[in-house]
Structure formats: structure tokens, C-alpha cells
Design a protein around this motif. Structure first.
Motif, PDB file in Angstrom:
ATOM      1  N   LEU A 276       3.062   1.358  -4.500  1.00  0.00           N
ATOM      2  CA  LEU A 276       4.152   2.329  -4.517  1.00  0.00           C
ATOM      3  C   LEU A 276       5.372   1.780  -5.245  1.00  0.00           C
ATOM      4  CD1 LEU A 276       3.929   3.763  -0.882  1.00  0.00           C
ATOM      5  CD2 LEU A 276       3.500   5.022  -3.006  1.00  0.00           C
ATOM      6  N   MET A 277       5.717   0.534  -5.013  1.00  0.00           N
ATOM      7  CA  MET A 277       6.878  -0.050  -5.686  1.00  0.00           C
ATOM      8  C   MET A 277       6.630  -0.182  -7.189  1.00  0.00           C
ATOM      9  SD  MET A 277       9.389  -0.333  -3.677  1.00  0.00           S
ATOM     10  CE  MET A 277      10.428  -1.270  -4.796  1.00  0.00           C
ATOM     11  N   GLN A 278       5.415  -0.546  -7.568  1.00  0.00           N
ATOM     12  CA  GLN A 278       5.101  -0.620  -8.987  1.00  0.00           C
ATOM     13  C   GLN A 278       5.176   0.761  -9.644  1.00  0.00           C
ATOM     14  OE1 GLN A 278       1.260  -2.507  -9.191  1.00  0.00           O
ATOM     15  NE2 GLN A 278       2.085  -4.559  -8.766  1.00  0.00           N
TER      16      GLN A 278
ATOM     17  N   SER B 117      -1.803   3.152 -14.201  1.00  0.00           N
ATOM     18  CA  SER B 117      -0.732   3.319 -13.212  1.00  0.00           C
ATOM     19  C   SER B 117      -1.226   2.909 -11.832  1.00  0.00           C
ATOM     20  CB  SER B 117      -0.264   4.773 -13.197  1.00  0.00           C
ATOM     21  OG  SER B 117       0.626   4.989 -12.111  1.00  0.00           O
ATOM     22  N   SER B 118      -0.329   2.270 -11.086  1.00  0.00           N
ATOM     23  CA  SER B 118      -0.666   1.860  -9.717  1.00  0.00           C
ATOM     24  C   SER B 118      -0.900   3.057  -8.809  1.00  0.00           C
ATOM     25  CB  SER B 118       0.458   0.988  -9.145  1.00  0.00           C
ATOM     26  OG  SER B 118       1.678   1.719  -9.111  1.00  0.00           O
ATOM     27  N   LEU B 119      -0.506   4.251  -9.247  1.00  0.00           N
ATOM     28  CA  LEU B 119      -0.744   5.452  -8.466  1.00  0.00           C
ATOM     29  C   LEU B 119      -2.222   5.604  -8.125  1.00  0.00           C
ATOM     30  CD1 LEU B 119       0.259   8.247  -7.343  1.00  0.00           C
ATOM     31  CD2 LEU B 119      -0.202   9.158  -9.631  1.00  0.00           C
ATOM     32  N   PHE B 120      -3.074   5.227  -9.066  1.00  0.00           N
ATOM     33  CA  PHE B 120      -4.509   5.451  -8.881  1.00  0.00           C
ATOM     34  C   PHE B 120      -5.167   4.399  -7.994  1.00  0.00           C
ATOM     35  CE2 PHE B 120      -3.450   7.180 -13.180  1.00  0.00           C
ATOM     36  CZ  PHE B 120      -3.404   8.504 -12.762  1.00  0.00           C
TER      37      PHE B 120
ATOM     38  N   GLN C 272      -0.277  -3.704   2.762  1.00  0.00           N
ATOM     39  CA  GLN C 272       0.523  -4.436   1.792  1.00  0.00           C
ATOM     40  C   GLN C 272       0.180  -4.030   0.362  1.00  0.00           C
ATOM     41  OE1 GLN C 272       0.192  -8.671   2.209  1.00  0.00           O
ATOM     42  NE2 GLN C 272       1.544  -9.111   0.499  1.00  0.00           N
ATOM     43  N   GLU C 273      -1.104  -3.848   0.061  1.00  0.00           N
ATOM     44  CA  GLU C 273      -1.504  -3.485  -1.294  1.00  0.00           C
ATOM     45  C   GLU C 273      -0.968  -2.102  -1.674  1.00  0.00           C
ATOM     46  OE1 GLU C 273      -2.948  -3.349  -5.033  1.00  0.00           O
ATOM     47  OE2 GLU C 273      -2.778  -5.102  -3.711  1.00  0.00           O
TER      48      GLU C 273
ATOM     49  N   ARG D  65      12.775   0.575  -0.798  1.00  0.00           N
ATOM     50  CA  ARG D  65      13.156  -0.827  -0.967  1.00  0.00           C
ATOM     51  C   ARG D  65      12.220  -1.704  -0.133  1.00  0.00           C
ATOM     52  NH1 ARG D  65      17.923   1.589   0.210  1.00  0.00           N
ATOM     53  NH2 ARG D  65      18.016   0.580   2.253  1.00  0.00           N
ATOM     54  N   MET D  66      12.214  -2.993  -0.452  1.00  0.00           N
ATOM     55  CA  MET D  66      11.343  -3.919   0.279  1.00  0.00           C
ATOM     56  C   MET D  66      12.154  -5.057   0.903  1.00  0.00           C
ATOM     57  SD  MET D  66       7.913  -4.156  -2.084  1.00  0.00           S
ATOM     58  CE  MET D  66       7.108  -5.198  -0.879  1.00  0.00           C
ATOM     59  N   ASP D  67      13.397  -4.767   1.249  1.00  0.00           N
ATOM     60  CA  ASP D  67      14.233  -5.787   1.868  1.00  0.00           C
ATOM     61  C   ASP D  67      14.516  -5.420   3.318  1.00  0.00           C
ATOM     62  OD1 ASP D  67      15.655  -3.568   1.145  1.00  0.00           O
ATOM     63  OD2 ASP D  67      17.529  -4.655   0.820  1.00  0.00           O
ATOM     64  N   GLY D  68      14.836  -6.393   4.123  1.00  0.00           N
ATOM     65  CA  GLY D  68      15.236  -6.156   5.502  1.00  0.00           C
ATOM     66  C   GLY D  68      14.196  -5.408   6.304  1.00  0.00           C
ATOM     67  N   ASN D  69      14.618  -4.271   6.862  1.00  0.00           N
ATOM     68  CA  ASN D  69      13.740  -3.478   7.710  1.00  0.00           C
ATOM     69  C   ASN D  69      13.014  -2.377   6.945  1.00  0.00           C
ATOM     70  OD1 ASN D  69      14.574  -4.914  10.021  1.00  0.00           O
ATOM     71  ND2 ASN D  69      16.407  -3.616  10.207  1.00  0.00           N
ATOM     72  N   ASN D  70      12.989  -2.471   5.624  1.00  0.00           N
ATOM     73  CA  ASN D  70      12.425  -1.386   4.812  1.00  0.00           C
ATOM     74  C   ASN D  70      11.034  -1.702   4.279  1.00  0.00           C
ATOM     75  OD1 ASN D  70      14.834   0.381   4.791  1.00  0.00           O
ATOM     76  ND2 ASN D  70      15.760  -1.346   3.681  1.00  0.00           N
TER      77      ASN D  70
END
Length: 833
Positions: free
Chosen positions: A36-38, A106-109, A30-31, A65-70
Motif C-alpha cells: 500500500l505504501m509503495q 504496480s504493488s497494487l497487484f 506486513q507485505e 503513514r508508517m510512524d508511531g501508532n499508524n
């Protein structure tokens, strides 16, 4: 049967596990999904010069995306997870149209398990690579190629000790990254197999320690500003396949003895200072396919062992100092020679077409420019790689014609033909439909231009300049622009009649040069369809037309030259509100233009308002625009025009009224010539704002009043001429005004002070008088070279030939270049290789 059932049972037990490990994706953490979305949300996704975003070909990151089955990020495009742990281990965002900056937070790191990070062909807006990249200690593959980063490469990259591939370079020099120490950057990266730093500013020697990277397979250090001695041991790395150090002019070195087990496939040393002989052991490089040593200092003989390299498809030996070329010129034998696809033999002093070409059937590119090839192009050449040849460069030789002259160029799939600067005579050979670039300028071709030229299916450049062609320009040339024609140059021929009247909508012309012919009639209004036009030159013809104010709709126009024609009337029309925002050079001299200069005409000349060298670029793209200008009575052809050069020449017309103050807003001007007109009123004090001005000619007008003292602050003014006016008062003193001679001020009976002998305060001064048509009369009394005596030179000439001049010494430049005679074989259109 009893044995079969236990076997089936075992297989059924194993089957779910097999499906799980190979076909069912792991669930991402989850983290990491949130990170990735950030990361995605921190960028804009849009088209840019690095990628094109369409609905059919959308980039990977756009689908996250983070909806449905994604919700499972392990199935997102460009994301790869470890099948056992679910951690994100690879992020491949090639051409994802990302625009923005990667910041230190950046959330990349937070993706600490990343092993592969690919961000190629995105636009990170000149941001720096954050030092936090060093936190991704598991990285084995880091590819930031051509992603518009800038600044210093963070030293923390040296701590990524697991890296096997590091790519930070760029294409075409558009990289603003640099490193202060190549040694420290790679000294700990002992597992490197690929190091790609193309076009990064390194500006240092190549450390000897680079030869200790025993796993290295690919080394790209081209265009890095390297200097000093290249470590010979690098050539002998046991796994090295590709070595590219091209375009490091101060990098020296020599080739070692090569062993038979060398894995080298590609060896690029072009445009360096490598020297010495080619060793005979080069024949041991059995895997070599690309070998480029063009523009180096190699000498001696070309070894016969080169014939052993049967895998060689690219060979470029151009611009070296070999004194034994027998490998090319010896009679063909039964030896198996390499079948080249590209062969570069420019500037090798070849005196005949190499016999080695007789056996070539796969050539696509053949370069033979700048040799001593004389006479006929032999008949056997017509069959060399007949079906495969696409590019043939024969410029700058002494060729006269084709043997058994063919009506049509004999290579049916040829795309580029360069025959310029030869002695080719007879009629023009007709191009095959495949031809895209046809350059035969500066030859002796005669006759008419065949309408079969219009059968070219996708022409890009057609240059027939400086020949003896006659007849009319066929009307079909206006339709060539519907395809892809970018450059049409017919300068300096004997072409007559009118310019084709119809130029098709969607015309893609960027350069149209019809100057120095005998063209008559009007300038066709349909040229307004050529919205990409940057260069329009119709000077030295017999065009009789009113001023085409509609050209102001051409927003890309940078160079406009009408001199020595019969253009007449005022230069402003209410029909258009557009007025050349990108104009750099305008020359309307030696016409019959009249009326006042409208004040609003200069307000939209935005390009002329900017001053100072920002980037070292030349006007034009893959062809450099050229122009002839008069400097102190000497006509000089400028083969390159720096994008900072700004010129206005309205001399030798019938303009009248006051000179608009708005001209003083064009702070980027280098040359302003308004001489030989009928201007009245004062010299605008706003001219003091023209801080880049080097040449100001206001002679042969009806100006009165004082010379504005503000002109003293024009520190680069190397030429100033206000002679033959009605000026009065003190001549300003100081700065550049101390360098001007009497002739700059003569025939102004009201002027006094140095350099004139008249002392200010003398009351015996007659008021100025003017004849009714004094201005226009001088148009015909003074020849071009005399009228042009007011031109100055200095930075103007310097930027044109591609040098930054820090000290302005125009007279020295004229002494060096002014006496240079026009030579037959000087190239009229420079091209980039």
C-alpha cells in the motif's frame, strides 16, 4: 440467584471475544502494508480536474503513514481488512487526487485478496489499465469511473468471474478507453449486477448474450458508438432497474410489451434510432420514475396508460413524430396524473399549451421549444408550479406576449428563461432576483432596459440581442460582473449613449457582445478587469477612440471584433508587453487605424501559430460564440466557431509601411485580409509558411516587386487577390494559382503571365504610379460587400458549421449557402441542451 451467577459468568467469558471481533481492528499483513505504501508513493497527490485537495478535506491516501501508532494499515482511510485474516479486502480511494500511471509492476497487484477496488475520480494520466488487473481474481467490485485511463480495456477482465459490478465509464465523453469486443469482455461475468461503460468506444452491436445476465440490475451503455438492433429481451431481464443507452444514434430497436412485475425505474433511450409506437403496456411499469425517449423516431399516439405511471417524475418525449397528442391537450379530468419534476416536450408540433400542465405543482424543468405555440402565454400558466419552476424553455415558437402581461416574470424561483426566437413584443418582463439565465434574443421587444435587471442576485447569461431596445445601457450593468455574469449579449438593438465606464474588479465576463447598436464614446479601460474575457465584439457602432492596446493584458481573449467604428491611431503602445496569446479571430476592418504594423505585435500570437485540427471543439463553453463574416461578398452568420479557425482582417484602414515578415509565422491562419490600406514594399516571402491559408487579400495597396513564388505551395489557397497594386514580374504558375481569375491581378501594370493576356517579356510596360492617399481613398469608395469580395471559403466555412472538410471546394459551398436569405426565426445564439 443461583442461576444468575452462571449466566453472568458466561457473559463475561463472551465479552472479550465480542469486543475483539466487532471493535478491535485486525492487524494488516506486513507485505500488504508495504504494498500500500509503495502504491501511494508511486503517485503525486495534487489538485486536478477530478478532485480538489484541501487541508480540511484531504483525500484518504494522504493520511497513510508508517510512524508511531499508524503502522496498522487496517485503520487507514479507504482501507478495509478481513476481521479474521487481516488481509486487505477493500481499497476505496474515491477522489484521492492521485496523479500518475498504474504500471504493470504496480504493488497494487500484490493485494491478491482484494474484493473491492474503487479508484473513482483520480487522474491516471491517460495510462492503460494493466492486464495484471486479471490477477485480482477475488474482485467482486471494480470501479474505475472517470479516472482518465485510455487505450484498450484489457481482455483479462473477462477472467474476473466473481465480479458483480464493473464500472469503467466516464462523464461528458472525456474517456479514451475502447474495447474491440463487448461480447468477450462480459461473456464470463455471469454474476454481474451492474455494468457501466458510459462514453467508452465500443462501436459494435449489442450482443444477444447480454440478455443472459439474469442478475443484471444496472446497465449503462450511453455514448458508446453502438449500432444495429437492440436485443428486446434485455428490457425483460427480471431484475433490471436502470437501462441507459442514450446518445447512440445508430442504435435501432422498439419497445416490447411490458409485464406488471417489471422492476424498471429508469429508462433512457434518448438520441437513438428507436422507433415504432409506445405500447399501451407501458402503463404496467409501476416503478418507472425516469423515462427519456427524446430525439428518437417514435410515432403514433401517446397512450392514455401513461397516466397510470404515478411515480413518473421525469418524462422527455421531445423530437419524435407522434401524430396523436390528445393525452396532452384533452381537458383536465379527475384522473390522478403523475406529478412531474421534469417534462420535455420540445419539437412535437404542439399548437397550444398542454392542459396536462394545469395540474402540475412540482415542475422544476419545462421544455416547450420548437413547437407551434402561438399568441399569448395563457394566464393560467402563471400559476403552473409557481413556487417550484426553475427552468422554462419556450424558444422557437410564435408567442407574442403574456396574457395579463405581468411587470415581473411570475415564477419567483425561476433560474433559466429561454424565450428567444419568438414574436414577443412590448417591454421586457423584469426578471425575479433568482434568475440566472435570461435569453430573449430575436424578438420584437421595445423600450428601455430596466435598471431592475441589476437586481438579479447571481446572473450567468443575459442575452437581449436582435430586438428593438433603445435608450442607454444602465451603468449598473458594469457591477453585475462582480457576481457570476459570464455572458452579456446586446447585439443588434438601438442602444445609444456610452458603454458603462466602470467594470468591477473580479469581473467574470467571458463574452461581451455590444455590436450593431449606436454606442458612442470610448471603450472603457476598466474592461481590463474582466480577465476571463474570451469574446469582445463592439462592431458596427459609433465608438471614437484610439486603439485600446491595453486589451493585450486579457490573456484569454480569443475573438476581438472592432469593425465599422471610428477607432484611430496606431495599434501598438509601449504601455503593455502583452499581446493576445490566445487570439483566434481579430477584425479591425473599416476603421481609421494608421501607422506601421509593428513587427513585435505578432510574435506573441501563439494560438495562431498552431495549425491542424487537434480536437473537435468549438470556441465557447455552454454557449457557442457566433460571428458574422463576409465570404465572397456574402455576409454569413457562423453560429459555431471551430477552435481551429484563425482570421486576421485589417482591411479598410490607413495602415502603411511594409507588411511584417513575422506575419508569416502564424502558420494556423485561414484568412488574412489587409486590403484597402496603404501598405508599401514587397509581399513577404514568409507568407509561403502559411500552409493553412485559404484566403489572402492584399488588394488596394501600394505593394511593389514580384509575387513570391513560395506562395505556390499554399495548397489550400482558394482565394487570392493582389489587384490595384504596383506588382511586377511573372505570376507564379502551378497548384492553386491555376484557378485564379484575371480580376485577382488586375491593375498591376508590371505583372505578366497567365491568367493575364500580357505575355512576359513585353518591354512596353509603364512603371507603377500611386496617388498620395490612394490607400485611404479606397476605404470610402468601396462598400463592405464589395471590399469583401476577396474572402475565400472552404475549410473556413466547413469547420464553423461543425464538419471536417477533406476536399476543398469553396465555390460549391458558396453556391449552396450564398443565396440563403436571413430568416426571422433563425436562432442567433446556439445553446447546448
Amino acid at each position: 440467584m443461583r442461576l444468575l451467577f452462571p449466566l453472568i459468568a458466561c457473559l463475561l467469558l463472551l465479552l472479550p471475544r465480542s469486543l475483539s471481533s466487532n471493535y478491535l481492528p485486525s492487524l494488516c499483513h506486513q507485505e500488504e502494508r508495504r504494498a500500500l505504501m509503495q502504491f501511494k508513493d508511486s503517485f503525486i497527490i495534487k489538485n486536478n480536474s477530478f478532485c480538489e485537495y484541501t487541508e480540511e478535506n484531504h483525500p484518504e491516501v494522504a493520511s497513510w503513514r508508517m510512524d508511531g501508532n499508524n503502522t496498522n494499515c487496517c485503520v487507514w482511510d479507504g482501507v478495509e481488512c478481513n476481521q479474521d485474516t487481516g488481509h486487505v479486502i477493500a481499497l476505496n480511494l474515491l477522489r484521492s487526487c492521485l496523479y500518475g500511471s498504474i504500471t504493470s509492476n504496480s504493488s497494487l497487484f500484490r493485494l491478491l485478496h482484494l474484493q473491492d477496488l474503487t479508484l473513482v475520480f483520480n487522474d491516471f494520466n491517460h495510462s492503460q489499465i494493466p492486464s495484471e488487473i486479471g490477477n485480482l481474481s477475488s474482485l467482486t467490485y471494480l470501479d474505475l469511473f472517470n479516472s482518465n485511463f485510455s487505450g484498450q480495456i484489457p481482455s483479462e477482465i473477462q477472467y474476473l468471474s466473481k465480479l458483480s459490478s464493473l464500472s469503467l465509464g466516464s462523464l461528458d465523453g472525456y474517456n479514451y478507453l475502447y474495447t474491440k469486443s463487448l461480447t468477450s469482455l462480459v461473456q464470463n461475468l455471469t454474476n454481474l449486477e451492474e455494468l457501466a461503460l458510459s462514453n467508452i468506444n465500443i462501436s459494435s452491436t449489442i450482443p444477444e448474450s447480454l440478455a443472459n445476465l439474469s442478475s443484471l440490475k444496472f446497465l449503462f451503455l450511453d455514448s458508446c458508438g453502438l449500432y444495429g438492433q437492440f436485443p428486446t429481451r434485455i428490457f425483460q431481464l427480471p431484475h433490471l432497474q436502470d437501462l441507459d443507452v442514450r446518445y447512440n444514434k445508430n442504435l435501432t430497436g422498439h419497445l416490447p410489451e411490458f409485464h406488471t412485475n417489471s422492476p424498471l425505474v429508469h429508462l433512457y433511450l434518448g438520441s437513438t434510432n428507436f422507433s415504432g409506437d409506445l405500447p399501451a403496456s407501458i402503463g404496467n411499469l409501476n416503478s418507472l420514475t425516469f423515462f427519456d425517449i427524446s430525439n428518437c423516431n417514435f410515432s403514433g399516439a401517446i397512450p392514455n396508460s401513461l397516466s397510470n405511471l404515478t411515480q413518473l417524475t421525469l418524462l422527455d418525449l421531445s423530437q419524435n413524430s407522434f401524430n396523436d397528442l390528445s393525452w396532452f391537450t384533452r381537458p383536465s379530468s379527475n384522473a390522478i396524473l403523475p406529478q412531474f419534476e421534469m417534462l420535455g416536450l420540445d419539437h412535437l408540433n404542439l399548437t397550444k399549451f398542454p392542459d396536462v400542465l394545469r395540474n402540475q405543482s412540482k415542475l422544476e424543468y419545462l421544455l416547450l421549444r420548437g413547437n407551434n405555440l402561438q399568441g399569448l402565454i395563457p394566464k393560467w400558466m402563471h400559476n403552473v408550479s409557481k413556487d417550484s419552476l426553475q427552468l422554462l424553455y419556450l424558444s422557437n415558437n410564435f408567442l407574442t406576449s403574456f396574457e395579463n402581461f405581468p411587470a415581473i416574470i411570475p415564477w419567483p424561483n425561476l433560474k433559466d428563461l429561454l424565450l428567444d426566437n419568438n414574436m414577443m413584443n412590448g417591454s421586457l418582463p423584469i426578471p425575479p432576483p433568482s434568475l440566472q439565465v435570461y435569453v430573449v434574443s430575436n424578438n420584437l421587444f421595445t423600450g428601455r432596459i430596466s435598471p431592475f435587471f441589476c437586481n438579479m442576485s447571481s446572473p450567468r447569461e443575459l442575452d437581449l440581442s436582435y430586438n428593438h431596445l433603445s435608450g442607454m445601457i444602465h451603468p449598473c450593468f458594469g457591477n453585475l460582473n462582480q457576481t457570476s455574469l459570464s455572458i452579456l449579449a446586446l447585439r443588434c438593438n438601438n442602444l445609444g449613449g456610452t458603454i458603462p465606464k466602470t467594470w468591477a474588479k473580479g469581473c467574470l465576463l467571458r463574452m461581451l457582445d455590444l455590436s450593431q447598436n449606436q454606442l458612442q464614446g470610448h471603450l472603457p479601460r476598466s474592461l481590463a478587469n474582466c480577465t476571463e474575457l474570451e469574446y469582445l465584439h463592439v462592431g458596427h457602432n459609433q465608438i471614437n477612440d484610439t486603439y485600446p492596446s491595453w486589451l493585450g493584458t486579457l490573456q484569454q481573449l480569443k475573438i476581438l471584433v472592432f469593425h465599422s467604428n471610428g477607432f484611430h491611431g496606431a495599434i501598438w503602445s509601449p504601455e503593455t508587453n502583452y499581446s493576445f496569446p490566445n487570439l483566434h479571430i481579430i477584425d479591425l476592418s473599416h476603421n481609421h487605424l494608421s501607422g506601421n504594423l509593428p513587427t513585435g505585435y505578432f510574435t506573441q500570437w501563439d494560438a495562431m501559430k498552431s495549425n491542424g485540427v487537434k480536437n473537435l471543439h468549438y470556441l465557447g463553453d455552454w454557449v457557442n460564440y457566433s460571428i458574422t463574416m463576409a465570404i465572397k461578398g456574402v455576409e454569413l452568420e457562423y453560429k459555431k466557431i471551430h477552435d481551429d479557425l484563425k482570421v486576421i482582417d485589417f482591411s479598410c484602414n490607413r495602415f502603411e509601411g511594409e507588411i511584417p515578415e513575422q506575419v508569416g509565422n502564424l502558420k494556423g491562419l485561414h484568412v488574412l485580409n489587409l486590403s484597402n490600406n496603404a501598405f508599401t514594399g514587397h509581399i513577404p516571402s514568409s507568407f509561403g509558411n502559411l500552409i493553412e491559408l485559404e484566403s489572402l487579400d492584399l488588394s488596394q495597396n501600394k505593394l511593389f516587386g514580384e509575387i513570391p513564388p513560395e506562395l505556390v505551395q499554399l495548397h489550400f489557397l482558394s482565394m487570392f487577390n493582389v489587384s490595384h497594386n504596383g506588382l511586377t514580374g511573372h505570376i507564379p504558375q502551378g497548384q492553386q494559382f491555376g484557378t485564379f481569375e484575371n480580376t485577382s491581378f488586375e491593375d498591376n501594370r508590371g505583372l505578366c503571365g497567365r491568367p493575364l493576356s500580357k505575355i512576359c517579356g513585353d518591354s512596353n510596360v509603364s512603371p507603377p504610379t500611386f496617388e498620395e492617399n490612394q490607400g485611404p481613398r479606397f476605404v470610402f469608395e468601396f462598400g463592405w460587400k464589395v471590399v469583401a469580395m476577396g474572402y475565400g471559403c472552404g475549410f473556413v466555412f466547413g469547420v464553423v458549421i461543425g464538419h471536417i472538410v477533406t476536399t476543398r471546394k469553396p465555390d460549391l459551398v458558396i453556391k449552396i449557402f450564398g443565396k440563403k436569405q436571413r430568416q426571422t426565426r433563425i436562432s442567433r445564439v446556439n445553446r447546448r441542451k
